[in-house]
Scaffold this active site. Structure first.
Site, short mmCIF file in Angstrom:
data_model
loop_
_atom_site.label_atom_id
_atom_site.label_comp_id
_atom_site.label_asym_id
_atom_site.label_seq_id
_atom_site.Cartn_x
_atom_site.Cartn_y
_atom_site.Cartn_z
N ARG A 167 0.88 -1.33 0.02
CA ARG A 167 -0.07 0.08 0.13
C ARG A 167 0.83 1.19 0.07
O ARG A 167 0.51 2.20 -0.73
CB ARG A 167 -0.99 0.13 1.16
CG ARG A 167 -2.15 -1.06 0.86
CD ARG A 167 -2.86 -1.23 2.31
NE ARG A 167 -2.12 -2.23 3.03
CZ ARG A 167 -2.57 -3.19 3.64
NH1 ARG A 167 -4.14 -3.17 3.64
NH2 ARG A 167 -1.99 -3.99 4.34
N ASP A 187 9.04 -6.75 -6.68
CA ASP A 187 7.87 -7.42 -5.86
C ASP A 187 7.32 -8.90 -6.36
O ASP A 187 6.76 -9.01 -7.62
CB ASP A 187 6.52 -6.31 -5.92
CG ASP A 187 5.78 -6.87 -4.65
OD1 ASP A 187 5.43 -8.25 -4.78
OD2 ASP A 187 4.96 -5.98 -4.20
N ALA A 247 10.05 0.78 6.31
CA ALA A 247 9.36 -0.44 6.24
C ALA A 247 9.66 -1.01 7.73
O ALA A 247 8.91 -0.53 8.79
CB ALA A 247 9.50 -1.35 5.27
N ARG A 248 10.52 -2.20 7.86
CA ARG A 248 10.89 -2.55 9.25
C ARG A 248 12.31 -2.75 9.17
O ARG A 248 13.08 -3.00 7.99
CB ARG A 248 10.18 -3.67 9.39
CG ARG A 248 8.69 -3.76 9.89
CD ARG A 248 8.33 -3.03 11.07
NE ARG A 248 7.02 -2.98 11.73
CZ ARG A 248 6.29 -1.87 11.39
NH1 ARG A 248 6.65 -0.71 10.75
NH2 ARG A 248 5.01 -1.68 11.73
N ASP A 271 13.77 5.37 9.26
CA ASP A 271 12.75 5.64 10.09
C ASP A 271 12.59 4.37 10.85
O ASP A 271 11.86 4.68 12.04
CB ASP A 271 11.33 5.73 9.47
CG ASP A 271 10.33 6.70 10.09
OD1 ASP A 271 10.46 7.46 10.97
OD2 ASP A 271 9.20 6.03 10.32
N GLU A 276 15.15 -1.76 17.44
CA GLU A 276 14.52 -0.31 17.47
C GLU A 276 14.02 -0.09 18.75
O GLU A 276 13.25 -1.09 19.30
CB GLU A 276 13.43 -0.48 16.40
CG GLU A 276 12.66 0.97 16.37
CD GLU A 276 11.69 1.08 15.12
OE1 GLU A 276 11.95 1.06 14.03
OE2 GLU A 276 10.46 1.51 15.45
N HIS A 295 10.70 6.32 14.06
CA HIS A 295 9.44 5.60 13.59
C HIS A 295 8.25 6.62 13.49
O HIS A 295 7.17 6.29 14.28
CB HIS A 295 9.14 4.34 14.47
CG HIS A 295 8.29 3.61 13.81
ND1 HIS A 295 8.70 2.18 14.20
CD2 HIS A 295 7.24 3.35 13.03
CE1 HIS A 295 7.71 1.28 13.19
NE2 HIS A 295 6.92 2.20 12.61
N LEU A 296 8.58 7.62 13.06
CA LEU A 296 7.61 8.63 12.88
C LEU A 296 6.69 8.96 11.48
O LEU A 296 6.03 9.74 11.22
CB LEU A 296 8.18 10.09 13.30
CG LEU A 296 9.30 10.36 12.54
CD1 LEU A 296 9.41 10.98 11.10
CD2 LEU A 296 9.85 11.65 13.44
N1 LIG Z 1 7.45 3.77 9.30
C1 LIG Z 1 6.12 3.81 9.69
O1 LIG Z 1 5.37 4.27 10.50
C2 LIG Z 1 5.44 2.55 9.12
C3 LIG Z 1 3.93 2.68 8.71
C4 LIG Z 1 3.21 1.96 8.23
C5 LIG Z 1 3.70 0.84 7.43
N2 LIG Z 1 4.98 0.61 7.73
C6 LIG Z 1 5.71 -0.42 7.22
O2 LIG Z 1 5.63 -0.12 5.65
C7 LIG Z 1 5.78 -1.49 5.18
C8 LIG Z 1 4.67 -1.41 4.07
O3 LIG Z 1 3.24 -1.32 4.57
P1 LIG Z 1 2.00 -1.69 3.86
O4 LIG Z 1 0.79 -1.56 4.87
O5 LIG Z 1 1.96 -0.72 2.73
O6 LIG Z 1 2.36 -3.26 3.42
P2 LIG Z 1 1.29 -4.25 2.84
O7 LIG Z 1 0.55 -5.07 3.77
O8 LIG Z 1 0.23 -3.34 1.84
O9 LIG Z 1 2.35 -5.24 1.87
C9 LIG Z 1 2.00 -6.22 1.18
C10 LIG Z 1 2.54 -6.15 0.01
O10 LIG Z 1 3.92 -6.17 0.08
C11 LIG Z 1 4.46 -6.76 -1.20
N3 LIG Z 1 5.54 -7.88 -0.66
C12 LIG Z 1 5.08 -9.10 -0.06
N4 LIG Z 1 6.38 -9.76 0.16
C13 LIG Z 1 7.28 -9.09 -0.55
C14 LIG Z 1 8.73 -9.28 -1.06
N5 LIG Z 1 9.16 -10.52 -0.62
N6 LIG Z 1 9.35 -8.41 -1.68
C15 LIG Z 1 8.78 -7.43 -2.09
N7 LIG Z 1 7.41 -7.17 -1.88
C16 LIG Z 1 6.52 -7.81 -1.04
C17 LIG Z 1 3.20 -7.40 -1.86
O11 LIG Z 1 2.89 -6.47 -2.96
C18 LIG Z 1 1.94 -7.40 -0.78
O12 LIG Z 1 0.84 -7.38 -1.46
C19 LIG Z 1 5.50 -2.63 6.11
O13 LIG Z 1 6.93 -3.19 6.44
C20 LIG Z 1 4.95 -1.74 7.26
O14 LIG Z 1 5.23 -2.37 8.50
C21 LIG Z 1 5.73 1.60 8.45
#
Ligand SMILES: NC(=O)c1ccc[n+]([C@@H]2O[C@H](COP(=O)([O-])OP(=O)(O)OC[C@H]3O[C@@H](n4cnc5c(N)ncnc54)[C@H](O)[C@@H]3O)[C@@H](O)[C@H]2O)c1
Length: 337
Positions: A167, A187, A247-248, A271, A276, A295-296
């Site tokens: 997303r 991806d 991401a993480r 971030d 962490e 992580h903001l």
């Molecule tokens: N820093 C922050 O404050 C913050 C906030 C929100 C989300 N996040 C992190 O951002 C990342 C994305 O979140 P999201 O809600 O958009 O995720 P999401 O649930 O939409 O991600 C799922 C998608 O990731 C892709 N994916 C799955 N496995 C993969 C791989 N091995 N290689 C590449 N792509 C792959 C696929 O397209 C899958 O549909 C996550 O790690 C989430 O934890 C961080």
């Protein structure tokens, strides 16, 4: 007024007011019968038991207890869980789906500020702003102050590697259409045709690392994504590359990243980190070419309201029988955040 379904809040008090300001509560209460003064962070005790006994919809968020068989047994009328925060999967026992509960998450809304943050960091990172600002601040009188030495910097016609059309990743891809950059995407769940539709060339991880002037990480933390940027792949990055991780932390090998950044070969904006938070005195916190933020990137402050707006709209869709925008299906759990 016709009978409204009973709903219950399970969201930490620190987040509650930001996610559900008064006007949103008013809108929500036109849809459901909910006590705006009560939110549970534990389902122990008689008050929670009484609320669960009547609840048809659970409005959860940060601080919501795990929803397991015990909670479901106490909530025989529960039909939907609407999560007004990002990832919900860690809070769900699979039994939730066995019971046929409809689950929705506001991850889509939480992705917006992360994508905005990423674009800001891509622009600043491409200009090597962090290292150059640090050199500027540290310069003593009479030394060159670096304001014309921008060789090899800037976003114009550079290559951006996006890891994960998640997303967040998709919003970043959409925003990148406004820039004159070449975009690569890795991806495993996306076809070359879909990547092209998203404005990117689908590539393998090694290719993305070899060609990415800027690499931004948006995949979920899964066993198969742990250290997807390891020492070998970090070494593939071109000299001067910038790695952005919202991401993480587990997706990047921290020790290898520290070595690569300390050598000055690449820069990073982090971030999220592993561990962490980073322990005080960690070398990444002191390197001038590394920016670590706490992580903001996800929803905070004014951005919290977007989660509440999403959740209220989702409750409306659920009650009118319309498809849910943030629906979480059990078969998605192995590959989503
Ligand atoms: N820093 C922050 O404050 C913050 C906030 C929100 C989300 N996040 C992190 O951002 C990342 C994305 O979140 P999201 O809600 O958009 O995720 P999401 O649930 O939409 O991600 C799922 C998608 O990731 C892709 N994916 C799955 N496995 C993969 C791989 N091995 N290689 C590449 N792509 C792959 C696929 O397209 C899958 O549909 C996550 O790690 C989430 O934890 C961080």
């Amino acid at each position: 007024m016709p009978r409204r379904p009973v709903a219950v809040f399970a969201i930490a008090p620190w987040a509650f007011g930001g996610v559900f300001p008064v006007d949103l509560l008013t809108r929500l209460r036109q849809l459901v019968d909910i006590d705006p003064a009560t939110t549970f962070t534990s389902f122990d005790g008689p008050a929670a038991a009484a609320a669960l006994a009547e609840a048809e919809i659970l409005l959860s968020g940060w601080g919501c207890p795990r929803i397991d068989a015990g909670v479901l047994a106490a909530a025989p009328r529960l039909r939907a869980l609407v999560h007004a925060a990002g990832t919900v999967k860690a809070r769900l026992d699979p039994v939730v789906f066995d019971r046929g509960l409809v689950v929705s998450s506001a991850a889509e809304a939480n992705a917006v500020p992360v994508a905005d943050y990423t674009i800001a960091m891509l622009v600043l990172g491409a200009k090597q702003v962090f290292g150059r600002a640090a050199r500027y601040a540290a310069a003593v009188e009479g030394t060159p102050r670096d304001w014309l030495s921008g060789e090899g910097t800037g976003l114009h016609h550079c290559t951006v590697g996006v890891i994960g059309a998640s997303r967040v990743g998709r919003l970043v891809l959409r925003r990148l259409r406004g820039f004159d950059v070449e975009v690569l995407l890795h991806d495993p769940y996306v076809s070359a045709a879909e990547a092209a539709h998203l404005g990117a060339e689908l590539v393998g991880m090694d290719d993305l690392c070899r060609r990415g002037d800027l690499v931004t990480v948006h995949a979920p933390a899964l066993p198969e994504t742990r250290h997807m940027l390891d020492a070998r792949r970090l070494d593939l990055l071109p000299e001067g590359a910038v790695v952005i991780n919202t991401a993480r932390g587990s997706l990047i090998d921290t020790e290898a990243l520290t070595r690569s950044c300390a050598s000055g070969r690449i820069s990073a904006v982090l971030d999220v980190t592993d561990p962490e938070p980073l322990p005080p005195g960690h070398p990444l916190l002191a390197l001038p070419n590394v920016l670590v933020t706490p992580h903001l990137a996800g929803a905070q402050g004014r951005e919290l309201r977007r989660l509440g707006e999403f959740a209220v709209a989702e409750v409306g869709r659920f009650l009118s029988g319309a498809p849910l925008v943030g629906r979480v299906e059990p078969e998605q759990l192995p590959y989503i955040a």
